[in-house]
Design a protein around this motif. Sequence first.
Motif, PDB file in Angstrom:
ATOM      1  N   VAL A 101       0.842  -1.198   0.000  1.00 38.86           N
ATOM      2  CA  VAL A 101       0.000   0.000   0.000  1.00 38.86           C
ATOM      3  C   VAL A 101       0.880   1.253   0.000  1.00 38.86           C
ATOM      4  CG1 VAL A 101      -1.731   1.314   1.291  1.00 38.86           C
ATOM      5  CG2 VAL A 101      -1.912  -1.180   1.143  1.00 38.86           C
ATOM      6  N   GLY A 102       1.958   1.213   0.787  1.00 37.39           N
ATOM      7  CA  GLY A 102       2.894   2.331   0.811  1.00 37.39           C
ATOM      8  C   GLY A 102       3.504   2.590  -0.551  1.00 37.39           C
ATOM      9  N   HIS A 103       3.881   1.526  -1.243  1.00 35.75           N
ATOM     10  CA  HIS A 103       4.468   1.689  -2.581  1.00 35.75           C
ATOM     11  C   HIS A 103       3.436   2.241  -3.565  1.00 35.75           C
ATOM     12  CE1 HIS A 103       8.603   0.215  -2.435  1.00 35.75           C
ATOM     13  NE2 HIS A 103       8.199  -0.604  -1.480  1.00 35.75           N
ATOM     14  N   PHE A 104       2.193   1.804  -3.443  1.00 36.06           N
ATOM     15  CA  PHE A 104       1.139   2.348  -4.303  1.00 36.06           C
ATOM     16  C   PHE A 104       1.015   3.862  -4.086  1.00 36.06           C
ATOM     17  CE2 PHE A 104      -3.217   3.478  -5.363  1.00 36.06           C
ATOM     18  CZ  PHE A 104      -3.421   2.829  -6.575  1.00 36.06           C
ATOM     19  N   CYS A 105       1.158   4.290  -2.834  1.00 33.96           N
ATOM     20  CA  CYS A 105       1.051   5.717  -2.515  1.00 33.96           C
ATOM     21  C   CYS A 105       2.216   6.522  -3.073  1.00 33.96           C
ATOM     22  CB  CYS A 105       0.942   5.907  -1.003  1.00 33.96           C
ATOM     23  SG  CYS A 105      -0.622   5.327  -0.317  1.00 33.96           S
ATOM     24  N   VAL A 106       3.360   5.875  -3.283  1.00 34.30           N
ATOM     25  CA  VAL A 106       4.469   6.558  -3.955  1.00 34.30           C
ATOM     26  C   VAL A 106       4.015   7.028  -5.334  1.00 34.30           C
ATOM     27  CG1 VAL A 106       6.769   6.275  -4.963  1.00 34.30           C
ATOM     28  CG2 VAL A 106       6.271   5.317  -2.710  1.00 34.30           C
ATOM     29  N   GLY A 107       3.267   6.168  -6.010  1.00 29.85           N
ATOM     30  CA  GLY A 107       2.786   6.508  -7.348  1.00 29.85           C
ATOM     31  C   GLY A 107       1.879   7.719  -7.387  1.00 29.85           C
ATOM     32  N   LEU A 108       1.220   8.023  -6.270  1.00 29.00           N
ATOM     33  CA  LEU A 108       0.321   9.178  -6.224  1.00 29.00           C
ATOM     34  C   LEU A 108       1.068  10.501  -6.391  1.00 29.00           C
ATOM     35  CD1 LEU A 108      -2.095   8.114  -3.327  1.00 29.00           C
ATOM     36  CD2 LEU A 108      -2.257   7.619  -5.775  1.00 29.00           C
ATOM     37  N   TYR A 109       2.393  10.464  -6.239  1.00 30.21           N
ATOM     38  CA  TYR A 109       3.185  11.689  -6.426  1.00 30.21           C
ATOM     39  C   TYR A 109       3.240  12.109  -7.895  1.00 30.21           C
ATOM     40  CZ  TYR A 109       4.600  12.254  -1.633  1.00 30.21           C
ATOM     41  OH  TYR A 109       4.573  12.504  -0.279  1.00 30.21           O
ATOM     42  N   ALA A 141      11.227   4.337  -8.204  1.00 32.04           N
ATOM     43  CA  ALA A 141      10.959   3.016  -7.626  1.00 32.04           C
ATOM     44  C   ALA A 141      12.182   2.113  -7.739  1.00 32.04           C
ATOM     45  CB  ALA A 141       9.765   2.375  -8.329  1.00 32.04           C
ATOM     46  N   VAL A 142      12.814   2.129  -8.901  1.00 33.16           N
ATOM     47  CA  VAL A 142      14.017   1.311  -9.100  1.00 33.16           C
ATOM     48  C   VAL A 142      15.136   1.784  -8.172  1.00 33.16           C
ATOM     49  CG1 VAL A 142      15.828   0.688 -10.742  1.00 33.16           C
ATOM     50  CG2 VAL A 142      13.447   0.731 -11.490  1.00 33.16           C
ATOM     51  N   CYS A 143      15.335   3.093  -8.099  1.00 35.10           N
ATOM     52  CA  CYS A 143      16.403   3.639  -7.255  1.00 35.10           C
ATOM     53  C   CYS A 143      16.189   3.292  -5.786  1.00 35.10           C
ATOM     54  CB  CYS A 143      16.486   5.156  -7.435  1.00 35.10           C
ATOM     55  SG  CYS A 143      17.074   5.671  -9.066  1.00 35.10           S
ATOM     56  N   MET A 177       7.955  -2.380  -7.186  1.00 34.79           N
ATOM     57  CA  MET A 177       8.054  -1.464  -8.329  1.00 34.79           C
ATOM     58  C   MET A 177       6.758  -1.455  -9.135  1.00 34.79           C
ATOM     59  SD  MET A 177      12.022  -1.870  -9.636  1.00 34.79           S
ATOM     60  CE  MET A 177      12.089  -3.674  -9.614  1.00 34.79           C
ATOM     61  N   LEU A 178       6.123  -2.629  -9.238  1.00 32.35           N
ATOM     62  CA  LEU A 178       4.839  -2.695  -9.931  1.00 32.35           C
ATOM     63  C   LEU A 178       3.794  -1.852  -9.213  1.00 32.35           C
ATOM     64  CD1 LEU A 178       2.895  -3.879 -12.040  1.00 32.35           C
ATOM     65  CD2 LEU A 178       2.554  -5.832 -10.494  1.00 32.35           C
ATOM     66  N   MET A 179       3.762  -1.922  -7.882  1.00 31.38           N
ATOM     67  CA  MET A 179       2.787  -1.130  -7.123  1.00 31.38           C
ATOM     68  C   MET A 179       3.045   0.364  -7.277  1.00 31.38           C
ATOM     69  SD  MET A 179       0.647  -3.239  -5.992  1.00 31.38           S
ATOM     70  CE  MET A 179      -0.322  -2.107  -4.999  1.00 31.38           C
ATOM     71  N   ASP A 180       4.327   0.778  -7.279  1.00 26.01           N
ATOM     72  CA  ASP A 180       4.658   2.182  -7.539  1.00 26.01           C
ATOM     73  C   ASP A 180       4.075   2.618  -8.885  1.00 26.01           C
ATOM     74  OD1 ASP A 180       6.268   2.616  -5.214  1.00 26.01           O
ATOM     75  OD2 ASP A 180       7.902   1.529  -6.169  1.00 26.01           O
ATOM     76  N   THR A 181       4.283   1.776  -9.898  1.00 25.51           N
ATOM     77  CA  THR A 181       3.831   2.095 -11.249  1.00 25.51           C
ATOM     78  C   THR A 181       2.314   2.129 -11.342  1.00 25.51           C
ATOM     79  OG1 THR A 181       5.822   1.021 -12.134  1.00 25.51           O
ATOM     80  CG2 THR A 181       4.019   1.423 -13.674  1.00 25.51           C
ATOM     81  N   LEU A 182       1.655   1.151 -10.715  1.00 22.67           N
ATOM     82  CA  LEU A 182       0.190   1.132 -10.724  1.00 22.67           C
ATOM     83  C   LEU A 182      -0.376   2.354 -10.007  1.00 22.67           C
ATOM     84  CD1 LEU A 182      -0.566  -2.657 -10.031  1.00 22.67           C
ATOM     85  CD2 LEU A 182      -0.784  -1.408 -12.202  1.00 22.67           C
TER      86      LEU A 182
END
Length: 202
Positions: A101-109, A141-143, A177-182
């Motif tokens: 969930v945290g990674h998904f929220c990264v994508g919101l940026y 996400a990769v970094c 990384m997938l969750m960041d992207t999604l």
Amino acid sequence: MNNNNLLPRILFVGYVLLFTICAVNPYDRAVWWAENIPIFLLALTFFVLYLNKIRFSNFAYISISFLLFIHTIGGFYTFELVPFDWFNHLFGFERNMYDRVGHFCVGLYAIPIIEYLSYKKLINSKWVLYLFPLFAITTLAVCYEWIEWWYAVTYGGSAGVAFLGSQGDIWDAQKDMLMDTLGAIFALIAYYLATYRLGKDK
């Protein structure tokens, strides 16, 4: 982009209060430092932008705050140990999905990124305007996965394992990384629909 209401101030004060509370007796102090330093710098960046009259929409500030709050709580417990059973049981997950969930929220940026690009008129092409935030998030996400790997290898022990947060999943980095992207795709679609709706209402 010119936002002068109270919401960003309330969210920032809420973050500072949560940060202060979670700074008291966290599960692992080394993990707390590792998890909170980048998030604190991120919050400080938006605070400085706010002081310099660079304001985002309420939509963007809410999107920004999700990661700040989620990551601060994760740093207190470590992401693997955050009490998140209600969510895991609801969807039938066997592992603690708080970090996902945290990674998904990264994508919101992607929302503040596209708002900033639009405000500065840095990109003329609509396609590039939407693709740039997506690529920026995936690169970040990769970094971050590299940083987690470096920390785990360098410091090892329980702190390294807790910061890595793989919970025994060999594909954890790829799924993160997938969750960041999604999250970024979701954010950009939401932004497009919101701006399209505003355009129709004018």
